[in-house]
Write a protein that holds these residues in place. Sequence first.
Motif, short mmCIF file in Angstrom:
data_model
loop_
_atom_site.label_atom_id
_atom_site.label_comp_id
_atom_site.label_asym_id
_atom_site.label_seq_id
_atom_site.Cartn_x
_atom_site.Cartn_y
_atom_site.Cartn_z
N ARG A 19 0.84 -1.19 0.00
CA ARG A 19 0.00 0.00 0.00
C ARG A 19 0.88 1.25 0.00
N THR A 57 -13.74 7.36 -8.90
CA THR A 57 -12.51 6.62 -9.16
C THR A 57 -12.51 6.03 -10.56
N TYR A 59 -10.04 2.98 -12.82
CA TYR A 59 -8.99 1.98 -12.76
C TYR A 59 -8.68 1.48 -14.16
N LYS A 64 -8.06 -3.51 -12.28
CA LYS A 64 -9.41 -3.46 -11.74
C LYS A 64 -9.72 -4.72 -10.95
N THR A 68 -7.00 -0.60 -5.20
CA THR A 68 -7.98 0.37 -4.72
C THR A 68 -7.29 1.69 -4.40
N SER A 70 -7.56 5.45 -2.74
CA SER A 70 -8.37 6.17 -1.75
C SER A 70 -7.63 7.43 -1.34
N GLN A 81 -3.95 0.76 -2.55
CA GLN A 81 -3.91 -0.58 -2.01
C GLN A 81 -3.79 -1.56 -3.17
#
Length: 114
Positions: A19, A57, A59, A64, A68, A70, A81
Amino acid sequence: QVQVVESGGGLVQPGGSLRPSCAASGMIFSDNYLAWYRQAPGKQRELVASVSSGGTTYYAGSVKGRFTISRDNAKNTVYLQMNSLSPEDTAVYYCRAGLSRPYWGQGTQVTVSS
């Protein structure tokens, strides 16, 4: 003066997670588009994921369901992430802050290898 600084890259085994994070200063963070790009050796830089100021968002198809993005406006930080990593995800990951006038970080290396 705007500063964009990535951290949290590293070496991980296939199937693992990382991350990375990106902290931006010198700008109104909550008003800005944010994105993660990556560049593998011998390849062009490509968009991985983005998040708008409103939280929408995007991707890339290759990530995908595994990655993630954020944002935490209180910490002026955006995260990526990354789960189920494969060797094809090996690249330098860059953070972009801003859409019409983008600022870039120096990049963080992500290596997926056994």
